[in-house]
Design a protein around this motif. Sequence first.
Motif, short mmCIF file in Angstrom:
data_model
loop_
_atom_site.label_atom_id
_atom_site.label_comp_id
_atom_site.label_asym_id
_atom_site.label_seq_id
_atom_site.Cartn_x
_atom_site.Cartn_y
_atom_site.Cartn_z
N SER A 15 0.83 -1.36 0.25
CA SER A 15 0.02 -0.13 -0.15
C SER A 15 0.78 1.25 -0.10
CB SER A 15 -0.96 0.06 1.23
OG SER A 15 -1.61 1.15 1.34
N GLU A 16 1.90 1.28 0.79
CA GLU A 16 2.97 2.30 0.82
C GLU A 16 3.50 2.56 -0.57
OE1 GLU A 16 6.62 4.21 3.44
OE2 GLU A 16 5.50 2.05 4.20
N VAL A 17 3.92 1.24 -1.02
CA VAL A 17 4.52 1.52 -2.33
C VAL A 17 3.51 2.09 -3.40
CG1 VAL A 17 5.43 0.23 -4.56
CG2 VAL A 17 6.09 -0.40 -2.15
N ASN A 18 2.62 1.88 -3.44
CA ASN A 18 1.67 2.37 -4.42
C ASN A 18 1.36 3.90 -4.07
OD1 ASN A 18 1.07 -0.24 -5.78
ND2 ASN A 18 -0.55 -0.71 -4.50
N SER A 19 1.31 4.18 -2.73
CA SER A 19 1.10 5.39 -2.49
C SER A 19 2.18 6.46 -2.77
CB SER A 19 0.82 5.80 -1.04
OG SER A 19 0.69 7.14 -0.63
N ILE A 20 3.31 6.00 -2.67
CA ILE A 20 4.52 6.65 -3.05
C ILE A 20 4.70 7.03 -4.30
CG2 ILE A 20 7.05 6.78 -2.64
CD1 ILE A 20 7.03 5.60 -0.02
N SER A 21 4.55 5.70 -5.08
CA SER A 21 4.53 5.63 -6.70
C SER A 21 3.84 6.73 -7.10
CB SER A 21 4.41 4.26 -7.26
OG SER A 21 5.43 3.38 -6.50
N LYS A 22 2.55 6.82 -6.79
CA LYS A 22 1.82 7.84 -7.36
C LYS A 22 2.12 9.31 -6.96
CE LYS A 22 -2.52 5.03 -6.90
NZ LYS A 22 -3.88 4.73 -5.91
N SER A 23 2.83 9.81 -5.90
CA SER A 23 3.08 10.68 -5.68
C SER A 23 4.53 11.15 -6.66
CB SER A 23 3.68 11.06 -4.14
OG SER A 23 4.68 10.38 -3.89
N ILE A 24 5.41 10.18 -7.07
CA ILE A 24 6.46 10.64 -7.79
C ILE A 24 6.29 11.50 -8.91
CG2 ILE A 24 8.73 9.86 -8.93
CD1 ILE A 24 8.54 7.31 -7.03
N GLY A 25 5.36 11.39 -9.69
CA GLY A 25 5.03 12.07 -10.87
C GLY A 25 4.82 13.55 -10.45
N GLN A 26 3.80 13.71 -9.42
CA GLN A 26 3.34 14.69 -8.94
C GLN A 26 4.68 15.73 -8.62
OE1 GLN A 26 0.40 16.12 -9.45
NE2 GLN A 26 1.10 18.04 -8.71
N MET A 68 7.60 15.34 -9.57
CA MET A 68 8.42 15.81 -10.63
C MET A 68 7.84 17.03 -11.34
SD MET A 68 11.14 13.91 -10.70
CE MET A 68 11.96 13.95 -12.40
N LYS A 69 6.49 17.00 -11.49
CA LYS A 69 5.87 18.23 -12.01
C LYS A 69 6.16 19.37 -11.36
CE LYS A 69 2.18 15.65 -14.13
NZ LYS A 69 0.37 15.38 -14.20
N LYS A 117 12.61 17.72 -7.35
CA LYS A 117 13.56 16.43 -7.96
C LYS A 117 13.95 15.83 -6.92
CE LYS A 117 16.89 15.16 -11.33
NZ LYS A 117 18.00 15.72 -12.51
N GLU A 118 14.58 16.50 -6.00
CA GLU A 118 15.50 15.66 -4.88
C GLU A 118 14.49 14.95 -4.01
OE1 GLU A 118 17.97 16.78 -0.94
OE2 GLU A 118 17.72 18.36 -2.50
N GLU A 119 13.12 15.48 -3.72
CA GLU A 119 12.15 14.68 -3.03
C GLU A 119 11.59 13.42 -3.77
OE1 GLU A 119 8.88 17.02 -1.20
OE2 GLU A 119 10.23 18.62 -0.92
N ALA A 120 11.62 13.80 -5.11
CA ALA A 120 11.22 12.49 -6.06
C ALA A 120 12.22 11.19 -5.86
CB ALA A 120 10.79 12.95 -7.51
N GLU A 121 13.71 11.78 -5.91
CA GLU A 121 14.44 10.81 -5.68
C GLU A 121 14.36 10.03 -4.58
OE1 GLU A 121 16.49 9.83 -8.21
OE2 GLU A 121 15.46 11.04 -9.56
#
Length: 424
Positions: free
Chosen positions: A52-63, A65-66, A70-74
């Motif tokens: 569940s955490e992986v799914n949640s974090i994965s969804k936030s990565i794109g946002q 980056m937009k 970048k550092e938080e996304a990495e």
Amino acid sequence: MLTIKQITENTDAVIRGLEKKHFKNAKETIDQVIAFNDKRRSTQSILDNNLSEVNSISKSIGQLMKEGKKEEAETAKSRVAELKEVNKSLQTEMDQAAEDMQNLLYTIPNVPYDEVPEGVGAEDNVVEKMGGMETELPKDALPHWELTKKYDLIDFDLGVKITGAGFPVYKGKGAQLQRALINFFLDEARKAGYLEIMPPTVVNAASGYGTGQLPDKEGQMYHCEVDDLYLIPTAEVPVTNIYRDVILEEKQLPIKNCAYTQCFRREAGSYGKDVRGLNRLHEFSKVELVRIDKPEHSRQSHKEMLDHVEGLLQKLELPYRILRLCGGDMSFTAALCFDFEVYSEAQKRWLEVSSVSNFDTYQANRLKCRYRSGEKKTELCHTLNGSALALPRIVAALLENNQTPEGIRIPKALVPYTGFEMID
């Protein structure tokens, strides 16, 4: 196989039942099953949370980056990679716990019903009923192994030459009598509503596990090692496995099948007077009854099967008794079992000719044999089976109990099948 629900919701009752069957270390084994199940469930819970955490974090990565973060996304990507590695380890742990639990469950016998008597062995079985005709034999009455030689019906020595001890050769009227009994039993089963099946006499390991012969009776089965196939000890195995991984409709139940097959048993460790002649063979003929039923109707099915077997013995005019088996003398898979024995007047002993068993959900759980109820939910079926009948000891009793100075009399019910009234 016992279900986890049975074990976790009725732990004390399951342990008491296993102790009635004299299963060693019952409490320790059940505690170990529960520990494996707890490990599996707790690991599953952690894994689900991580996924569940992986799914949640994965969804936030794109946002991120937009938004130019970048550092938080990495950092988020690193966390996802870390969790995925942890999840691989958790999945391995969970699979291992599930496998260990499954393997342990395979070694645990079925729990007997409350009405099963306490006891260690055959001497503790309860005689439920006796019936049939008393026989009066000539003073010089012979056991069947002498009668088969006198009338040239069965050649045990020839069987030893061809194969080995325990593989007799039936000849002439001996072969005709054997075939007559098979057809008589099959016709009686058909009249009672059973659908005849002609199954293979070799099965794969999955079929052996499905009905409980493996791993419990592995040493008693003939194993074709090159192909990893097993010669069947009874038609119960292939016929019941027809319904492995099957979801039946409620309206199909009860299913009633019968089958004639050759049966093969190593009978390792058997020796002495009890194995003379037809008393205990490595290959023999048997007609088997198999039922698949709803839980609420399986006891009625069991009674109908018992009545059917008793009717066969009455038509064969043989003295018989019905035994309710005690916990220590029941099979690995049975929840309730009755044995039928016929009396051998010449040997002055009782010979078992049938076991009629209710397995409750034990086999169905191994087989994943279920039915869809009126509420569209799937539930485990109950399975039942019984010999109707095993031929060797029936032949032995018929020959011995019907010997006269003129020859061996054939029971009236069998005459249309044999084509003769006397063996002389």
